[in-house]
Design an enzyme around this catalytic site. Structure first.
Site, short mmCIF file in Angstrom:
data_model
loop_
_atom_site.label_atom_id
_atom_site.label_comp_id
_atom_site.label_asym_id
_atom_site.label_seq_id
_atom_site.Cartn_x
_atom_site.Cartn_y
_atom_site.Cartn_z
N GLN A 1 -14.34 2.61 1.44
CA GLN A 1 -13.72 2.20 0.17
C GLN A 1 -13.44 3.43 -0.69
O GLN A 1 -14.33 4.23 -0.95
CB GLN A 1 -14.66 1.23 -0.59
CG GLN A 1 -14.02 0.68 -1.85
CD GLN A 1 -14.91 -0.33 -2.59
OE1 GLN A 1 -16.06 -0.53 -2.23
NE2 GLN A 1 -14.35 -0.96 -3.60
N HIS B 1 -10.35 -5.25 -3.34
CA HIS B 1 -9.02 -5.52 -2.78
C HIS B 1 -9.12 -5.89 -1.32
O HIS B 1 -10.03 -5.45 -0.62
CB HIS B 1 -8.09 -4.32 -2.96
CG HIS B 1 -8.66 -3.03 -2.43
ND1 HIS B 1 -9.60 -2.30 -3.12
CD2 HIS B 1 -8.45 -2.37 -1.27
CE1 HIS B 1 -9.93 -1.23 -2.42
NE2 HIS B 1 -9.25 -1.25 -1.28
N ASN C 1 -12.81 -3.00 2.78
CA ASN C 1 -13.70 -1.84 2.88
C ASN C 1 -14.68 -1.88 1.71
O ASN C 1 -14.29 -2.13 0.57
CB ASN C 1 -12.88 -0.54 2.84
CG ASN C 1 -11.98 -0.40 4.05
OD1 ASN C 1 -12.32 -0.83 5.14
ND2 ASN C 1 -10.80 0.19 3.85
N VAL D 1 -10.98 3.02 -3.49
CA VAL D 1 -10.63 2.50 -4.83
C VAL D 1 -11.67 1.43 -5.17
O VAL D 1 -11.82 0.44 -4.44
CB VAL D 1 -9.20 1.91 -4.85
CG1 VAL D 1 -8.92 1.28 -6.21
CG2 VAL D 1 -8.17 2.98 -4.53
N HIS E 1 -7.03 -5.76 2.20
CA HIS E 1 -5.88 -5.21 2.93
C HIS E 1 -5.36 -6.31 3.86
O HIS E 1 -6.15 -6.94 4.58
CB HIS E 1 -6.31 -4.04 3.82
CG HIS E 1 -6.83 -2.84 3.09
ND1 HIS E 1 -6.07 -1.71 2.88
CD2 HIS E 1 -8.04 -2.58 2.55
CE1 HIS E 1 -6.81 -0.80 2.25
NE2 HIS E 1 -8.01 -1.30 2.02
N ASP F 1 0.85 -1.18 0.00
CA ASP F 1 0.00 0.00 0.00
C ASP F 1 0.89 1.24 0.00
O ASP F 1 1.90 1.32 0.70
CB ASP F 1 -0.91 0.00 1.24
CG ASP F 1 -2.07 0.98 1.09
OD1 ASP F 1 -3.23 0.52 1.01
OD2 ASP F 1 -1.81 2.21 1.05
P1 5GP Z 1 -9.69 1.47 0.25
O1 5GP Z 1 -9.74 2.81 0.92
O2 5GP Z 1 -10.40 1.52 -1.07
O3 5GP Z 1 -10.11 0.33 1.11
O4 5GP Z 1 -8.17 1.18 -0.03
C1 5GP Z 1 -7.45 1.73 -1.08
C2 5GP Z 1 -6.00 1.66 -0.72
O5 5GP Z 1 -5.25 1.82 -1.88
C3 5GP Z 1 -5.57 2.74 0.28
O6 5GP Z 1 -5.04 2.13 1.44
C4 5GP Z 1 -4.53 3.53 -0.50
O7 5GP Z 1 -3.45 3.96 0.29
C5 5GP Z 1 -4.09 2.56 -1.59
N1 5GP Z 1 -3.69 3.20 -2.83
C6 5GP Z 1 -4.35 4.18 -3.51
N2 5GP Z 1 -3.69 4.50 -4.63
C7 5GP Z 1 -2.59 3.70 -4.66
C8 5GP Z 1 -1.50 3.58 -5.60
O8 5GP Z 1 -1.40 4.25 -6.61
N3 5GP Z 1 -0.55 2.66 -5.30
C9 5GP Z 1 -0.62 1.86 -4.18
N4 5GP Z 1 0.38 0.99 -3.99
N5 5GP Z 1 -1.63 1.96 -3.28
C10 5GP Z 1 -2.59 2.87 -3.53
#
Ligand code: 5GP
Ligand code: ZN
Length: 114
Positions: free
Chosen positions: A94, A100, A87, A96, A102, A30
């Site tokens: 969420q 996914h 998430n 993205v 974590h 991440d």
């Molecule tokens: P969510 O909030 O959707 O559960 O998690 C998305 C995760 O993707 C976040 O923890 C964020 O830090 C990670 N993330 C967002 N953009 C990028 C990226 O360009 N590269 C990487 N490696 N992680 C990302």
């Protein structure tokens, strides 16, 4: 999906620290880690969220659990413990919209989560 950041990572259009990859699944660090170990395990198929997982995708879940176990072992957090988070939706946090998982570890986790 054209506008999806994780599809771009999967297609190597943007860089990431990949820790695992096979035909169907990728895992990378991440970019904004919330724990010493913070990996994202991502099916290569663009599934927007847990809500859109269909019966025919269920093999992916078995595969992803297997990979999570391997990554936990490889990062020496299998014995100490770790957390897996999916998430889902706005109130679920969420950001993205490509499914996914974590994998968080390397420190004590608190409950309830924020
Ligand atoms: P969510 O909030 O959707 O559960 O998690 C998305 C995760 O993707 C976040 O923890 C964020 O830090 C990670 N993330 C967002 N953009 C990028 C990226 O360009 N590269 C990487 N490696 N992680 C990302
Ligand atoms: Zn995507």
């Amino acid at each position: 999906m054209l506008d999806c950041i994780f599809c771009k990572i999967i297609n190597k259009e943007i860089p990431s620290s990949i820790v695992y990859e096979d035909e169907k699944v990728i895992a990378f660090k991440d970019i904004n880690p919330q724990a010493p170990i913070h990996l994202l395990i991502v099916p290569k198929k663009h599934i927007p969220s847990l809500l859109e997982i269909e019966e025919k995708d269920s093999y992916l879940l078995t595969e992803i659990i297997k990979i999570i176990k391997e990554l936990a072992k490889a990062n020496n957090i299998d014995d100490k413990g770790f957390r897996v988070v999916v998430n889902t939706g706005d109130e679920g946090g969420q950001t993205v919209h490509h499914l996914h998982f974590h994998l968080l570890g390397g420190r004590f986790m608190t409950w309830p989560p924020g």
